[in-house]
Design a protein around this motif. Sequence first.
Motif, mmCIF file in Angstrom:
data_model
loop_
_atom_site.group_PDB
_atom_site.id
_atom_site.type_symbol
_atom_site.label_atom_id
_atom_site.label_comp_id
_atom_site.label_asym_id
_atom_site.label_seq_id
_atom_site.Cartn_x
_atom_site.Cartn_y
_atom_site.Cartn_z
ATOM 1 N N THR A 136 1.205 -1.357 0.262
ATOM 2 C CA THR A 136 -0.090 0.056 -0.089
ATOM 3 C C THR A 136 1.049 1.069 -0.300
ATOM 4 N N PRO A 137 0.255 2.310 -0.916
ATOM 5 C CA PRO A 137 1.137 3.458 -0.721
ATOM 6 C C PRO A 137 1.346 4.210 0.583
ATOM 7 N N GLY A 138 2.478 4.458 0.935
ATOM 8 C CA GLY A 138 2.072 5.054 1.682
ATOM 9 C C GLY A 138 3.822 6.097 2.110
ATOM 10 N N PRO A 139 4.325 6.568 3.523
ATOM 11 C CA PRO A 139 4.856 7.505 3.455
ATOM 12 C C PRO A 139 5.849 7.467 3.000
ATOM 13 N N ASP A 140 7.500 7.951 2.539
ATOM 14 C CA ASP A 140 8.471 7.236 2.370
ATOM 15 C C ASP A 140 9.305 7.014 3.700
ATOM 16 N N ALA A 141 9.857 6.700 4.288
ATOM 17 C CA ALA A 141 10.501 6.221 4.602
ATOM 18 C C ALA A 141 11.495 7.008 5.932
ATOM 19 N N ALA A 142 11.778 8.344 4.767
ATOM 20 C CA ALA A 142 12.562 9.496 5.188
ATOM 21 C C ALA A 142 11.191 9.999 5.618
ATOM 22 N N ARG A 143 9.796 10.100 5.875
ATOM 23 C CA ARG A 143 9.194 11.113 6.727
ATOM 24 C C ARG A 143 7.982 10.280 7.549
ATOM 25 N N SER A 144 8.401 8.471 7.303
ATOM 26 C CA SER A 144 6.906 8.364 8.571
ATOM 27 C C SER A 144 7.351 8.116 9.678
ATOM 28 N N GLN A 145 8.028 8.731 10.043
ATOM 29 C CA GLN A 145 8.090 9.259 11.324
ATOM 30 C C GLN A 145 7.708 10.732 12.494
ATOM 31 N N PHE B 271 5.913 12.050 12.196
ATOM 32 C CA PHE B 271 4.467 12.800 13.035
ATOM 33 C C PHE B 271 4.959 12.622 14.964
ATOM 34 N N LEU B 272 6.320 12.294 15.012
ATOM 35 C CA LEU B 272 6.625 12.155 16.498
ATOM 36 C C LEU B 272 7.296 13.646 16.641
ATOM 37 N N TYR B 273 7.785 14.215 16.087
ATOM 38 C CA TYR B 273 8.010 15.384 16.167
ATOM 39 C C TYR B 273 7.597 17.062 15.987
ATOM 40 N N GLY B 274 7.797 17.873 16.692
ATOM 41 C CA GLY B 274 6.350 19.035 16.391
ATOM 42 C C GLY B 274 7.103 20.418 15.576
ATOM 43 N N ASP B 275 6.942 21.184 14.754
ATOM 44 C CA ASP B 275 7.379 22.262 14.064
ATOM 45 C C ASP B 275 8.701 22.644 14.617
ATOM 46 N N GLY C 150 10.990 21.051 15.817
ATOM 47 C CA GLY C 150 11.767 19.740 15.810
ATOM 48 C C GLY C 150 11.897 18.633 16.735
ATOM 49 N N LEU C 151 11.458 19.116 17.684
ATOM 50 C CA LEU C 151 11.927 18.534 19.052
ATOM 51 C C LEU C 151 10.614 17.441 19.334
ATOM 52 N N PRO C 152 10.938 16.747 20.208
ATOM 53 C CA PRO C 152 10.262 15.490 20.309
ATOM 54 C C PRO C 152 8.096 15.931 20.782
ATOM 55 N N GLY C 153 7.439 15.288 20.298
ATOM 56 C CA GLY C 153 5.796 16.401 20.021
ATOM 57 C C GLY C 153 5.078 15.409 21.642
#
Length: 85
Positions: free
Chosen positions: A65-74, A76-80, A82-85
Amino acid sequence: MRISVTEAKGQLTELVRRAEAGDEVILTRHGHEAVRLVPVTPASNRKARRALLEAVRASGAAKATPGPDAARSQDFLYGDDGLPG
């Protein structure tokens, strides 16, 4: 079966027969495993195996299934910032 290379010289025909029959034949040198005699796989089996692998690959590609590439897959863990959200 483990046998030294020196001993195997006089028994090569028998050792080949045993390997073809499915016995594990290991030749040793100075007490250490050096070579394993194995039967050659017929080309027809290789072709069948290759066809099966291609079918599995095609099946896997169709299910992907299509989805985010590996460079963008994480992301959602970080805020704008760049720190852990």
